[in-house]
Design a protein around this motif. Structure first.
Motif: not given
Length: 208
Positions: A48-56, A117-119, A142-145, A148-153
């Motif tokens: 799940l991805i939000e426009p603000n970059g948050r990923v779950r 899908e890009s994730f 692995y996918i949690a890492e 986290w990387r995507r949220e903080n890129n």
């Protein structure tokens, strides 16, 4: 909070693991995408991805098992972009679904799932180019890492370092652990469903 901070989100699922090496003889080769030749080791990751970059992210045995997680992740009336997978039909009761039929198009005038899908594209490239192999029992880590990387890129390395230190110092509840031998033994005993239920409980504890 586990609830979306915005009124928009995208979600998408992807099959992970369960690869069966095809036979060299074409006449005896089976289509491993279909039952009964389909691998029982396959899992489904949902992001799940939000426009603000948050990923779950989370791992389930079947895509439909993610419905409760998605319902709890956003308030009623949230605009949710997804595909036409039958697993998502019930979500229209709570969310304003905007869907794209991937059997006909990648995107349309009102919907696309390109960000979600890009994730999974990033995960596939990381598996082949960085990790080389992702063990099934550690796939959630692995996918949690990657989440986290995507949220903080878009933040500086100094801020990332501070966040990592904060997470290291934060006490983490102990979750049930299962090694590969236990998983295979449970599979032989027909208890694979129990194994995945424990995995989902462990993931929920880690998110708490």
């Amino acid at each position: 909070s586990d609830v979306c901070s915005s009124d928009l989100m995208q979600f998408d699922g992807a099959e992970i693991g369960g690869f069966i090496r095809p036979k060299n003889v074409k006449e005896t080769e089976k289509d491993h995408r279909k039952v009964p030749h389909r691998s029982t080791e396959k899992e489904t990751g949902v992001v799940l991805i939000e426009p603000n970059g948050r990923v779950r992210v989370c791992i389930f045995k079947q895509e439909g098992h993610a419905r409760d997680l998605i319902k709890a992740s956003a308030k009623k009336g949230t605009v949710a972009y997804c595909d036409y997978g039958s697993s998502w039909n019930d979500l229209s009761i709570k969310f304003n679904l905007r869907r794209v039929n991937h059997s006909k198009e990648y995107a349309n005038a009102i919907a696309n799932t390109n960000v979600a899908e890009s994730f999974w594209s990033l995960m596939r490239k990381s598996e082949s180019g960085i990790y080389h192999h992702i063990s099934g029992i550690h796939v959630l880590s692995y996918i949690a890492e990657l989440a986290w990387r995507r949220e903080n890129n878009r933040v500086s390395d100094r801020i990332k370092y501070g966040k990592i230190l904060e997470l290291l110092l934060k006490p983490v509840p102990k979750a049930p652990k299962f090694n590969r031998n236990v998983k295979h033994q449970m599979k032989k005993e027909g208890r694979l469903k129990e194994y995945f239920e424990h995995r989902e409980i462990a993931a929920a504890q880690a998110r708490a």
